[in-house]
Design an enzyme around this catalytic site. Structure first.
Site, PDB file in Angstrom:
ATOM      1  N   CYS A 239       0.073  -0.132  -6.532  1.00 33.48           N
ATOM      2  CA  CYS A 239       0.125   1.155  -7.222  1.00 33.48           C
ATOM      3  C   CYS A 239       0.675   2.249  -6.324  1.00 33.48           C
ATOM      4  O   CYS A 239       0.956   3.349  -6.790  1.00 33.48           O
ATOM      5  CB  CYS A 239      -1.268   1.539  -7.713  1.00 33.48           C
ATOM      6  SG  CYS A 239      -2.439   1.912  -6.383  1.00 33.48           S
ATOM      7  N   GLY A 240       0.819   1.951  -5.041  1.00 36.53           N
ATOM      8  CA  GLY A 240       1.325   2.945  -4.102  1.00 36.53           C
ATOM      9  C   GLY A 240       0.250   3.565  -3.244  1.00 36.53           C
ATOM     10  O   GLY A 240       0.533   4.144  -2.196  1.00 36.53           O
TER      11      GLY A 240
END
EC number: 1.8.4.8
Length: 245
Positions: A239-240
């Site tokens: 998701c970062g």
């Protein structure tokens, strides 16, 4: 009780001295998960937190860390789109383990975002990246700032995904130290720990979910699928949060 992150007293000093990272990695590579936790708590007293998504095997890290420091802030990023089972799992573990839960949320509610931007997760890779930045990365960054955290624990494991195979037990990102106490654990190690301490998997684990995030971007593991393909329609695994924070 879940709270918005509350500021901690900050004790300024270098995150890690020059040249210290390599020696710490060598030291902790051969250490147990418990010893890695103790190192983080001793090295950053009052300035380290635990991040948890309360995912499939989250009880391991939550138990492992809080048995050493029961009141450590536990940061959950609530996107507003978690599974109902996840919210109940949060309540269950918070009560059982006596967690000091600190809930970080996006600047704008889920309904407001949908009204303004539409369903970003349906807008390809660019939309997913924007969604993750607003709903996961930025809230986590703000929580770490508010809590005065120079370091944080995360329950990443190399076996979880190809994108995590090069992760180190200790890393520096954006001038903060990340400690991964169970980075080299296998699925069997996790299962043994949960069984030994009578800890639960996430309820959806028993329904075929191996990686659990938001309702709209999480799928059951099916025949022929890799674990990476169960998230974000197979377009990306991360998701970062663990790459950008």
């Amino acid at each position: 009780m879940a709270n918005r992150p509350q500021a901690l007293k900050i004790h300024p000093q270098p995150v890690l001295a020059p040249g210290e990272l390599d020696s710490v990695r060598r030291q902790l590579a051969a250490a147990s998960a418990q010893e890695r936790v103790r190192w983080g708590l001793a090295r950053f007293p009052g300035r380290i937190v635990l991040a948890s998504s309360f995912g499939a095997q989250a009880a391991v890290s939550l138990h492992l860390v809080t048995r050493e420091q029961p009141d450590i802030p536990v940061v959950l990023v609530d996107t507003g789109y978690l599974f109902p089972e996840t919210y109940r799992f949060v309540d269950e573990l918070t009560e059982r383990l006596g967690l000091n839960l600190q809930v970080a949320r996006p600047a704008h509610s889920a309904a407001w975002q949908e009204a303004r931007f539409g369903r970003l997760w349906e807008q390809g890779v660019e939309g997913i990246e924007r969604y993750n930045r607003m709903n996961k990365v930025e809230p986590m960054q703000q929580a770490l700032e508010t809590l005065g955290a120079d370091a944080w624990f995360a329950g990443l494991r190399r076996q979880q995904a190809h994108s995590r195979q090069q992760r180190q037990v200790v890393e520096i990102q954006n001038d903060r130290v990340k400690v991964h106490p169970i980075i080299d654990w296998t699925d069997r190690d996790v299962h043994r720990y949960l069984t030994r301490h009578d800890l639960p998997y996430h309820p959806l684990w028993h329904e075929g979910y191996v990686s659990i995030g938001d309702v709209h971007t999480t799928r059951r593991l099916a025949d022929g699928m890799s674990e990476e393909e169960t998230r974000f329609f197979g377009l990306r695994r991360e998701c970062g949060l663990h790459d950008l924070v």
